[in-house]
Write an enzyme that holds these catalytic residues in place. Structure first.
Site, PDB file in Angstrom:
ATOM      1  N   SER A   2      -2.724  -5.558   5.659  1.00  0.00           N
ATOM      2  CA  SER A   2      -2.213  -4.409   4.919  1.00  0.00           C
ATOM      3  C   SER A   2      -2.461  -4.508   3.423  1.00  0.00           C
ATOM      4  CB  SER A   2      -0.705  -4.281   5.155  1.00  0.00           C
ATOM      5  OG  SER A   2      -0.037  -5.417   4.624  1.00  0.00           O
ATOM      6  N   GLY A   4      -0.713  -6.862   1.929  1.00  0.00           N
ATOM      7  CA  GLY A   4       0.523  -7.525   1.556  1.00  0.00           C
ATOM      8  C   GLY A   4       0.486  -9.012   1.838  1.00  0.00           C
ATOM      9  N   ASP A   6       2.384 -11.015   3.835  1.00  0.00           N
ATOM     10  CA  ASP A   6       2.570 -11.548   5.182  1.00  0.00           C
ATOM     11  C   ASP A   6       1.276 -11.537   5.993  1.00  0.00           C
ATOM     12  OD1 ASP A   6       5.284 -12.063   4.764  1.00  0.00           O
ATOM     13  OD2 ASP A   6       5.863 -10.041   5.369  1.00  0.00           O
ATOM     14  N   SER A   7       0.602 -10.413   6.040  1.00  0.00           N
ATOM     15  CA  SER A   7      -0.631 -10.348   6.824  1.00  0.00           C
ATOM     16  C   SER A   7      -1.732 -11.199   6.205  1.00  0.00           C
ATOM     17  CB  SER A   7      -1.100  -8.896   6.978  1.00  0.00           C
ATOM     18  OG  SER A   7      -1.335  -8.291   5.721  1.00  0.00           O
ATOM     19  N   CYS A  86       5.089   3.321  16.309  1.00  0.00           N
ATOM     20  CA  CYS A  86       3.827   2.873  15.727  1.00  0.00           C
ATOM     21  C   CYS A  86       3.345   1.590  16.399  1.00  0.00           C
ATOM     22  CB  CYS A  86       3.999   2.651  14.225  1.00  0.00           C
ATOM     23  SG  CYS A  86       2.483   2.133  13.390  1.00  0.00           S
ATOM     24  N   GLY A 110       1.167  -9.862  10.841  1.00  0.00           N
ATOM     25  CA  GLY A 110       2.108 -10.613  10.023  1.00  0.00           C
ATOM     26  C   GLY A 110       3.557 -10.399  10.399  1.00  0.00           C
ATOM     27  N   CYS A 180       6.431   3.563   6.237  1.00  0.00           N
ATOM     28  CA  CYS A 180       5.288   3.585   5.324  1.00  0.00           C
ATOM     29  C   CYS A 180       4.983   4.951   4.734  1.00  0.00           C
ATOM     30  CB  CYS A 180       4.048   3.020   6.017  1.00  0.00           C
ATOM     31  SG  CYS A 180       3.472   3.972   7.456  1.00  0.00           S
TER      32      CYS A 180
END
Length: 332
Positions: A2, A4, A6-7, A86, A110, A180
């Protein structure tokens, strides 16, 4: 990926473990500038890692499966959970299909959750656990998904990211939005499609008019502010929403108490009996409550062993055996 932390850390951990990694950025909606900025971060990180970054436009599918469902649910007086929709239809649906189409053996994200290829479990970091949001994914994908952060604590992930200069731009960035496509409030989204400010009558549980509200879509079950009750001395809460009458039902806190609910559209990611004991979460960020579940066709009756409060139609009831996620269904 993403863009971000975490991923990005998940991708690095996999690469360091010997996996051949490719990143996928999903475009899910049309917010101006949002995707350009995030995909630029993904491309930067991917280039530093020496991996390919795919840009996958799933905005049409997302609108149909998630966004339209979100808007329609509020119009019907329901409380939707777009993240569960999602994960079910997009991340572990359409994105999973894309991964297979480019020859990937596994899909990793993530998410803070654990998976052994057969079952899903709560993450070690209970404050970040996201297993609830996977309650309706297809169990067929389980052998092919990885969650590298399942045994990590968020603060350790942030510290780990500091080892990599190319993550400096995101290592101290704010948490991603809970939904989101909602920048500020969900009402701003709904107001693009309908008038959310049609005032109406607030009634008690017997149907007697006791006050007024500013538009039923302003409220979810359990809310205690934003409406007026004539002569009330005790706090009142939203007990139910009646969109066809443009009414909200209000009452005292004890009237929010529920011992039995029903769910539909059940999805299980574990083998279960027609009747069984488990723990149930009726919304994210609440503790699970022990209950007995009785299944008939695609519906189930859940009888709690202790009271729960503020159960909202449209939300997901997620079922657990200790830390193991069993599945979930839509509260009716």
């Amino acid at each position: 990926m993403s863009g971000g932390i975490d991923s990005s850390v998940a991708a690095i951990l996999l690469q360091e473990a010997g996996y051949e990694v490719e990143g996928v950025y999903m475009k899910l909606h049309e917010r101006d500038g949002y995707h350009e900025s995030n995909f630029a971060k993904v491309e930067h990180i991917a280039s530093k890692m020496g991996i390919k970054a795919h840009f996958l436009d799933l905005s049409e599918e997302f609108k149909k499966e998630v966004y339209d469902y979100f808007v329609s649910s509020y119009k019907q007086g329901l409380t939707p959970n777009p993240c569960i929709a999602c994960n079910k239809n997009i991340k572990f649906g359409k994105m999973f299909e894309f991964a297979k189409s480019v020859g990937a053996d596994l899909v990793a994200t993530g998410h803070y959750v654990k998976c052994d290829g057969v079952s899903i479990y709560e993450a070690d970091d209970k404050s970040k656990d996201q297993s609830y949001f996977l309650a309706q994914i297809d169990r067929a994908v389980l052998p092919n998904i990885l969650f590298p952060l399942g045994e990590w604590v968020k603060e350790d992930v942030k510290e780990y990211a500091k080892r990599y200069d190319f993550l400096s731009l995101i290592s101290s960035s704010a948490e991603s939005l809970e939904i989101c496509f909602v920048e500020n409030t969900y009402l701003e989204v709904l107001a693009k499609h309908m008038d959310v400010d049609v005032s109406g009558v607030a009634v008690d549980s017997s149907g007697k008019a006791v006050g007024t509200h500013k538009g039923y879509m302003h409220y979810t079950v359990g809310k205690r502010r934003g409406f007026f009750v004539n002569g009330a001395h005790d706090p009142h809460f939203v007990l139910d929403i009646k969109p066809e009458l443009n009414q909200i039902v209000v009452g005292k806190k004890e009237e929010l108490e529920v011992k039995t609910i029903e769910i539909k559209d059940i999805s299980f990611i574990a083998d279960i009996e027609d009747e069984f004991e488990c723990n149930v979460k009726v919304r994210y960020r609440t503790r699970s409550v022990p209950a007995t579940v009785s299944i008939k066709d695609d519906h189930a009756k859940i009888v709690f062993k202790e009271s729960v409060f503020g159960v909202a139609r449209g939300q997901i009831a997620a079922l657990y055996d200790d830390e193991k996620l069993l599945g979930g269904g839509v509260i009716v």
